[in-house]
Design a protein around this motif. Structure first.
Motif, mmCIF file in Angstrom:
data_model
loop_
_atom_site.group_PDB
_atom_site.id
_atom_site.type_symbol
_atom_site.label_atom_id
_atom_site.label_comp_id
_atom_site.label_asym_id
_atom_site.label_seq_id
_atom_site.Cartn_x
_atom_site.Cartn_y
_atom_site.Cartn_z
ATOM 1 N N MET A 1 113.646 -21.266 -78.538
ATOM 2 C CA MET A 1 112.274 -21.612 -78.139
ATOM 3 C C MET A 1 111.461 -21.956 -79.375
ATOM 4 O O MET A 1 111.411 -21.193 -80.344
ATOM 5 C CB MET A 1 111.640 -20.426 -77.404
ATOM 6 N N ASN A 2 110.824 -23.109 -79.367
ATOM 7 C CA ASN A 2 109.978 -23.503 -80.490
ATOM 8 C C ASN A 2 108.656 -22.760 -80.436
ATOM 9 O O ASN A 2 108.032 -22.646 -79.391
ATOM 10 C CB ASN A 2 109.717 -25.018 -80.442
ATOM 11 N N LYS A 3 108.258 -22.261 -81.593
ATOM 12 C CA LYS A 3 106.970 -21.574 -81.675
ATOM 13 C C LYS A 3 105.842 -22.594 -81.600
ATOM 14 O O LYS A 3 105.991 -23.734 -82.038
ATOM 15 C CB LYS A 3 106.882 -20.770 -82.971
ATOM 16 N N GLU A 4 104.716 -22.155 -81.051
ATOM 17 C CA GLU A 4 103.545 -23.016 -80.987
ATOM 18 C C GLU A 4 102.411 -22.378 -81.777
ATOM 19 O O GLU A 4 102.244 -21.154 -81.781
ATOM 20 C CB GLU A 4 103.133 -23.240 -79.525
ATOM 21 N N TYR A 5 101.629 -23.225 -82.443
ATOM 22 C CA TYR A 5 100.592 -22.736 -83.341
ATOM 23 C C TYR A 5 99.261 -23.432 -83.077
ATOM 24 O O TYR A 5 99.212 -24.605 -82.700
ATOM 25 C CB TYR A 5 100.992 -22.985 -84.802
ATOM 26 N N TRP A 59 95.831 -24.768 -93.269
ATOM 27 C CA TRP A 59 96.935 -25.481 -92.615
ATOM 28 C C TRP A 59 98.097 -25.686 -93.592
ATOM 29 O O TRP A 59 99.257 -25.430 -93.259
ATOM 30 C CB TRP A 59 96.415 -26.820 -92.103
ATOM 31 N N LYS A 60 97.788 -26.110 -94.809
ATOM 32 C CA LYS A 60 98.831 -26.338 -95.810
ATOM 33 C C LYS A 60 99.564 -25.047 -96.154
ATOM 34 O O LYS A 60 100.800 -25.009 -96.224
ATOM 35 C CB LYS A 60 98.211 -26.930 -97.073
ATOM 36 N N ASN A 61 98.807 -23.957 -96.362
ATOM 37 C CA ASN A 61 99.427 -22.682 -96.731
ATOM 38 C C ASN A 61 100.298 -22.103 -95.626
ATOM 39 O O ASN A 61 101.211 -21.322 -95.888
ATOM 40 C CB ASN A 61 98.345 -21.661 -97.104
ATOM 41 N N SER A 62 100.016 -22.491 -94.382
ATOM 42 C CA SER A 62 100.790 -21.954 -93.264
ATOM 43 C C SER A 62 102.209 -22.516 -93.221
ATOM 44 O O SER A 62 103.114 -21.885 -92.671
ATOM 45 C CB SER A 62 100.089 -22.267 -91.943
ATOM 46 N N GLY A 63 102.396 -23.723 -93.763
ATOM 47 C CA GLY A 63 103.694 -24.375 -93.675
ATOM 48 C C GLY A 63 103.975 -24.958 -92.299
ATOM 49 O O GLY A 63 105.054 -25.506 -92.050
ATOM 50 N N GLU A 65 103.668 -27.654 -89.366
ATOM 51 C CA GLU A 65 103.434 -29.088 -89.319
ATOM 52 C C GLU A 65 102.627 -29.500 -88.089
ATOM 53 O O GLU A 65 101.691 -30.298 -88.184
ATOM 54 C CB GLU A 65 104.763 -29.844 -89.335
ATOM 55 N N LYS A 66 102.991 -28.953 -86.920
ATOM 56 C CA LYS A 66 102.370 -29.388 -85.672
ATOM 57 C C LYS A 66 101.491 -28.296 -85.084
ATOM 58 O O LYS A 66 101.905 -27.136 -84.985
ATOM 59 C CB LYS A 66 103.453 -29.780 -84.665
ATOM 60 N N LEU A 67 100.291 -28.685 -84.685
ATOM 61 C CA LEU A 67 99.350 -27.762 -84.069
ATOM 62 C C LEU A 67 99.094 -28.137 -82.610
ATOM 63 O O LEU A 67 99.085 -29.316 -82.256
ATOM 64 C CB LEU A 67 98.009 -27.788 -84.812
ATOM 65 N N LEU A 115 94.327 -34.577 -79.700
ATOM 66 C CA LEU A 115 94.480 -33.197 -80.157
ATOM 67 C C LEU A 115 93.221 -32.411 -79.771
ATOM 68 O O LEU A 115 92.120 -32.761 -80.184
ATOM 69 C CB LEU A 115 94.676 -33.130 -81.674
ATOM 70 N N PRO A 116 93.375 -31.345 -78.981
ATOM 71 C CA PRO A 116 92.191 -30.597 -78.546
ATOM 72 C C PRO A 116 91.446 -29.954 -79.727
ATOM 73 O O PRO A 116 92.069 -29.386 -80.637
ATOM 74 C CB PRO A 116 92.773 -29.506 -77.641
ATOM 75 N N ILE A 117 90.125 -30.079 -79.712
ATOM 76 C CA ILE A 117 89.252 -29.338 -80.632
ATOM 77 C C ILE A 117 88.262 -28.615 -79.739
ATOM 78 O O ILE A 117 87.380 -29.232 -79.142
ATOM 79 C CB ILE A 117 88.524 -30.271 -81.620
#
Length: 302
Positions: A1-5, A59-63, A65-67, A115-117
């Protein structure tokens, strides 16, 4: 299962904190937390520069790619559905009045149109975040309040904020509930504390921190003012404990740091009312706000 962020953002009058949250676990990635402080009355373009830096760095520090999207906790007045800021005359964000924050952020970060904001108010984010922060908390009904420049409130049922119906006050707000000679916020807020201290001493002090320091130094009247605030808060919330059938009551906001001076008086009044609601002081308002914001993108049944 791919994690979602999701990327959660907590915007205050003097700070912005961003972090990436693993949505499936509702956990903040610690290494992604990034905070910037600033003067919110700077020109909008300069404030947006700081926001952009905070979000990019997190975002960069988290590593990651997709939000799934961005979820932003914002103070009001604010049109949370449309993303338009209506803050005016509050000594913060003076240059943001009528601006569409959603579109400004999308353009700044070059985010795709689909992309939802999403936005929610700070009190709702705090309450929802406290629900998700403690996985062992089996409470289904939680009332959260934030004590600071104002009195924020949230009524959380199984992780969702309620703002209508007979079990909650109008719009899920407590600040404007009629109380004594005015409204609740006249008595339970920094303004209320300072006004009461002036009433009993004739002295004007600058801010809540100064009052807190006086209490720490043993100023009897400063301590009394905090105790009275605790009693007033209890009177305000007790009727809603029963109507909402609350399991827990959680206190956050800057004034919560002075809980040593008001919590006993608050609990005593609660006890005398016959209520058995669990009363807690938040241990981390900011993480709660980030999780609460991100919960807008939480899809699983809870």
């Amino acid at each position: 299962m791919n994690k979602e962020y999701a990327l959660g953002v907590d915007v205050g009058g003097t700070h912005i904190t961003a972090a990436v949250i693993a949505i499936d676990e509702m956990k903040v990635l610690d290494f992604s937390v990034h905070k910037e402080t600033f003067d919110s009355n700077l020109p909008a373009v300069e404030v947006l520069d700081i926001w952009e830096k905070a979000i990019h760095t997190s975002w960069k520090n988290s590593g990651v790619e997709k939000l799934l999207g961005l979820a932003i906790c914002m103070p009001g007045p604010f049109d949370y559905a449309s993303g338009i800021c209506w803050i005016k005359g509050q000594a913060k964000y003076e240059h943001f009045y009528s601006l569409n924050i959603r579109e400004l952020i999308r353009k700044r970060l070059n985010l795709p149109d689909d992309l939802p904001i999403l936005f929610d108010n700070d009190a709702n984010c705090f309450g929802k975040g406290e629900f998700f922060k403690n996985a062992e908390n089996s409470s289904k009904r939680l009332i959260g309040v934030t004590l600071g420049t104002g009195l924020g409130a949230s009524f959380i049922d199984n992780g969702k904020a309620l703002d209508s119906g007979t079990q909650v006050p109008t719009d899920g707000e407590l600040y404007n509930v009629p109380f004594k000679k005015g409204i609740a916020e006249d008595y339970v807020s920094v303004r209320g504390l300072l006004s009461r201290y002036h009433d009993v001493t004739g002295m004007n002090i600058k801010n809540g921190l100064e009052l807190f320091n006086l209490a720490n130094e043993g100023d009897v009247m400063a301590i009394k003012v905090f105790e009275e605030m605790g009693e007033n808060l209890a009177e305000i919330v007790i009727p809603w404990f029963k109507k909402f059938e609350a399991d827990s009551f959680i206190i956050g906001g800057k004034i919560s740091n002075a809980s040593a001076y008001f919590l006993s008086a608050f609990k005593e009044k609660i006890k005398n009312s016959g209520s058995e609601v669990t009363v807690l002081i938040s241990t981390d308002n900011e993480i709660a706000a980030l999780l609460g914001a991100a919960s807008m993108l939480y899809k699983e049944n809870i």
